[in-house]
Design a protein around this motif. Structure first.
Motif, PDB file in Angstrom:
ATOM      1  N   UNK A   1       0.829  -1.204   0.000  1.00 48.87           N
ATOM      2  CA  UNK A   1       0.000   0.000   0.000  1.00 48.87           C
ATOM      3  C   UNK A   1       0.862   1.252   0.000  1.00 48.87           C
ATOM      4  N   UNK A   2       0.314   2.295  -0.630  1.00 45.49           N
ATOM      5  CA  UNK A   2       0.918   3.617  -0.553  1.00 45.49           C
ATOM      6  C   UNK A   2       0.072   4.461   0.384  1.00 45.49           C
ATOM      7  N   UNK A   3       0.737   5.262   1.196  1.00 49.21           N
ATOM      8  CA  UNK A   3       0.067   6.123   2.172  1.00 49.21           C
ATOM      9  C   UNK A   3       0.673   7.519   2.071  1.00 49.21           C
ATOM     10  N   UNK A   4       0.094   8.450   2.770  1.00 48.58           N
ATOM     11  CA  UNK A   4       0.642   9.806   2.784  1.00 48.58           C
ATOM     12  C   UNK A   4       1.549   9.969   4.003  1.00 48.58           C
ATOM     13  N   UNK A   5       2.754  10.438   3.751  1.00 53.45           N
ATOM     14  CA  UNK A   5       3.687  10.751   4.827  1.00 53.45           C
ATOM     15  C   UNK A   5       3.217  12.037   5.516  1.00 53.45           C
ATOM     16  N   UNK A   6       3.766  12.306   6.670  1.00 57.92           N
ATOM     17  CA  UNK A   6       3.378  13.502   7.428  1.00 57.92           C
ATOM     18  C   UNK A   6       3.587  14.779   6.620  1.00 57.92           C
ATOM     19  N   UNK A   7       4.573  14.786   5.718  1.00 53.92           N
ATOM     20  CA  UNK A   7       4.839  15.984   4.914  1.00 53.92           C
ATOM     21  C   UNK A   7       3.944  16.085   3.678  1.00 53.92           C
TER      22      UNK A   7
END
Length: 159
Positions: free
Chosen positions: A7-13
């Motif tokens: 899976x791809x997720x969004x990093x904090x940045x």
């Protein structure tokens, strides 16, 4: 079936991050919040992360504001809180939804593979935890009331 680590997720940045960077590790994926009665669990989560990281274990935190608006801050505020208050060193990703039509695909998968009590798929509150084996399979789901230290034996079996 695709491994969780695909899976791809969004990093904090805000950038896209692949969970493939965590492939081959035992993972504990948790929806977190900074202003929740369960927030002190950050201490136990960090203890697990530090205690088992050399053996291939990581905690992955996903802030969520869907339960009582208990994660109102932006990414910088969340990171600052986690670092200064609980000395968190495990990855904390971008704030996401875990339920409803805008639920993150990762959490949709986690919920479908490890339903809650009586087969319910919805996450009931912050600090629901999912244990993932080294092959990227969901092994268990833990309620928010389950303290991180209560999961030690299950983690050790997978390491």
């Amino acid at each position: 079936m695709t491994a969780i680590t695909q899976f791809e997720v969004k990093a904090a940045d805000g950038s896209t991050a692949s969970l493939d960077a965590h492939a081959g590790k035992v993972l504990l994926i948790v929806n977190t919040a900074s202003k929740c009665g369960f927030t002190p669990q950050y201490t136990g989560l960090e203890a697990l992360h530090r205690g088992y990281s050399e053996r291939g274990f990581e905690v992955l935190g996903f802030p969520c504001n869907q339960f009582g608006a208990q994660e109102p801050g932006d990414a910088a505020e969340i990171a600052n809180f986690c670092s200064l208050t609980y000395d968190v060193t495990f990855p904390v990703f971008a704030k996401i939804d875990v339920n409803g039509p805008t639920a993150d695909p990762l959490f949709e998968r986690l919920k479908s593979e490890a339903p809650g009590l009586l087969g319910s798929k919805a996450i009931k509150w912050n600090f629901t935890k999912f244990l993932i084996d080294r092959e990227g399979n969901v092994v268990a789901r833990y309620a928010p009331t389950t303290k991180p230290e209560e999961i030690r034996k299950d983690i050790e079996k997978l390491l």
